[in-house]
Each structure stands twice: as C-alpha cells, then as structure tokens.
Scaffold this active site. Structure first.
Site: not given
Length: 372
Positions: A126, A107, A2-3, A167, A186, A60
């Site tokens: 998880r 779960y 999940p993003e 940066k 990611n 998120k």
C-alpha cells in the site's frame, strides 16, 4: 493492520534468526515514497558487510542495530511486513504477500541476504510505510515523539489514573494518540474499551477511578496475549470483539450482543451499546453512527488515520445550474460527498455534528434557481 503485537512479532523473528549475521547483499527499491531521505544505492552501500547486532521496537516502529551506524528503521504504515524466507512470521490480510509469490516479492522495499544464506524482506503493497537510514533512530521523529510503549512502558496504575483525569478528549481518540501511549491502533483500542465496558466517546477525564483501573488492566492483558501468540489472530480468545469488528453493520455480534459502528478518533469504531454506555454528563447522548461509506473508508486509511486518497483542493468550483437545467455530475458529487461529511464528522468528545456551510449555499442556490 500492523499494530504493536504484529511489529513485535516481526522484531522477535529477526532477533531469533538474524542476530550476529553479516549482510552479504541488499536490494533497495527505487520508491522515494517509502524509502525516505536516501537513495537506493547509498542505502545498499551502507548495509553491505555490516552485522545485525539487535532488533528494537517502540510502538509500531522497529529498527535494526548494526555493528556501526547508519541503522535501517521501519515505520510499518498500513501494510508493512517482515518476511524471512523459510521462517513463519505473522501475516495479516493487508500485507498481501503469499507463499506462492515470487521471492523477493515485487512489493519488497528492502531485501537483505545474510552470510549464511538467510534472506529477509520488508514489503509494503500500500506504500504508506517509511523505511529510513538513521544514525540514531530513537532520537529523531517519529520515534522520538512517541509516548510510553504500551507493552514495556505503560504508566504505573496511579500515574495512569492521574493522567486520564487531565484529558478532556474522548477516550478512543486518546488511546490512538501515539504521543500519549505508543503501539495502540484501531483494533486494540476497540478491544480494550469493549473489555473494560467503556464507551469510545466517553471523555477521558470523566472516567471513574474504577474504570481507569480496569482499562489499564485490559490494555496489559490484550497486548500481552496478542504478543504471546505472536499476533496470530486465529489464536485470539473467541470472546474478543476482534473477530466480529469487520463484519457488516447489522450482522456483527459478540457473545450474542449486537456490535454497532460509530466514528471515534477519526476511525470507524466497533462497540457494544448494551455494555458500553456513556455516563455522567454524556449519559443518554446518542452518538452518530458510521455510514456504510465511513465503515469502508478504514480500508483506505493507514493506522494513524492517514487517507490513501489524494484529495483535491478544498475550494472546489462547480458551475451553478441555469434555469431548467439539471445539476451537473460535479454538483451532484459535491452535494453527495458534503452530505456524507456532515453526517459523520464529530468533535473530539463525540458531540455535535459540524455544519457544512458550502452544502447549505449549494442547496440555497438550488432553491433560488427553481423559484426563478
């Protein structure tokens, strides 16, 4: 994992189906690793009889605003997911809850039944998610520490270009930094860098203004498209690298061009060497490829790079082999693991590999032992 688009899809589903409804019943799992800082009984009691007024998200993270404090907040982690009984909400493979499973799922970490009979559940197989009960979720970590939301608060283009010029870290690592921009994980980072034709290890401050402008545009386009289709990856454009980034090295291609895998920002990273080249002082430097082990490791990390494994102490004691003896299993394991680490660890700009002092000592001991 999940993003931003996946969490936004969950938020919108709750906004559409649950607002204005009173919580009739709740079940909170006895799982202190996920249910953070409050007992299940206190959590349940705090929700009972309250009305869901709004659903909010930053990065998120999501939280529900009720008609009075305290408010439940959700940090989705690696596999956190919202399910509403009878309502299609975007799924992703790691949520691991199927339509044929029992309801609520085994779960489930937080289950709520609303006054009209509608039921919703936050699940996490998880156990990297965090569910909290807070008076003002946005005023405390992790939400208070987040940078601008990548969908609603992305910096104006001039400010974005100026911020990148300061940066000195690799651009992929910077995009994953939730204190810089929140919501990019990611797969989104890989996608926007591929579409902007920027190498993941390119130092942010070395990017041309043109590249910065293109990157800003791609961030907006990718996230807006993913949100538009409610994070349903089957509806992502076929030209996206997303569809091939989880294939095996050597078998991954996009538009006929080979995808390679390296470690950037501590994560396995998919990119197209033919299109995404290092420029300036970094031109010609060959980045270290991800080994098969580091490619698989993404299956055991959450979206912020937290490892699922609980590692032991860094100071490991392994008995040295005596003359004529073979290495012990522990010695072989340590050498093998340290060898992997030395080949995959990179600095923030994708530069030199770090030396593994302990590995060198072990090898020296073996040589000295064999000479005796």
């Amino acid at each position: 994992m999940p993003e931003l688009p996946e969490v936004e899809a969950a938020r919108r589903a709750i906004e559409e189906h649950c607002l204005g409804k009173k919580i009739k019943r709740s079940i909170v799992a006895d799982d202190p690793k996920v249910i953070d800082g409050v007992s299940p009984s206190d959590f349940q009691a705090s929700l009972l009889g309250k009305t869901i007024v709004a659903a909010h998200r930053k990065g998120k993270n999501m939280w529900l605003e009720l008609d009075s404090p305290l408010f439940p907040s959700f940090q989705f982690g690696m596999a956190g997911a919202i399910y509403i009984k009878g309502v299609a909400v975007t799924k992703y493979k790691r949520s691991a809850v199927n339509d044929t499973d029992d309801w609520p799922s085994k779960y489930s970490k937080l289950f709520m039944e609303l006054e009209d009979g509608l039921e919703l559940s936050f699940t996490d197989k998880r156990r990297f998610a965090k569910v909290r009960l807070l008076e003002d979720p946005k005023s405390v970590p992790p939400i208070s520490e987040l940078g601008p939301d990548a969908l609603y608060e992305l910096l104006p283009i001039d400010e974005f270009v100026e911020s990148l010029s300061k940066k000195k870290t690799a651009i992929k690592a910077l995009l994953l930094d939730q204190s810089y921009i929140s919501g990019i994980g990611n797969w989104i980072a890989d996608e926007v860098l591929y579409q902007a034709r920027i190498h993941p290890l390119q130092q942010a401050s070395s990017l041309s203004k043109e590249s910065c402008v293109t990157l800003h545009k791609r961030i907006k386009e990718v996230i807006e498209k993913a949100v538009e289709v409610e994070a349903d990856s089957s509806q992502f454009p076929s030209s996206w690298i997303f569809h091939s980034r989880e294939k095996k090295p050597g078998k991954a291609f996009v538009d006929g061009k080979k995808i390679d895998f390296i470690t950037a920002g501590g994560r396995t990273t998919a990119y197209v060497p033919e299109l995404q080249k290092l420029t300036g002082k970094q031109a010609g430097k060959a980045p270290s490829r991800s080994t098969k082990q580091s490619f698989d490791k993404d299956e055991n990390e959450d979206e912020d790079g937290e490892d699922e494994y609980e590692l032991g102490s860094e100071k490991e004691t392994v008995k040295k082999p005596k003359k004529g003896q073979k290495r012990s299993g522990a010695m072989k394991s340590l050498v093998k693991r340290k060898s992997k680490e030395s080949s995959s660890n990179e600095d923030g700009d994708g530069g030199k590999e770090k030396k593994t002092t302990k590995l060198s000592k072990i090898r020296k001991t073996k040589v000295e032992t064999s000479k005796k």
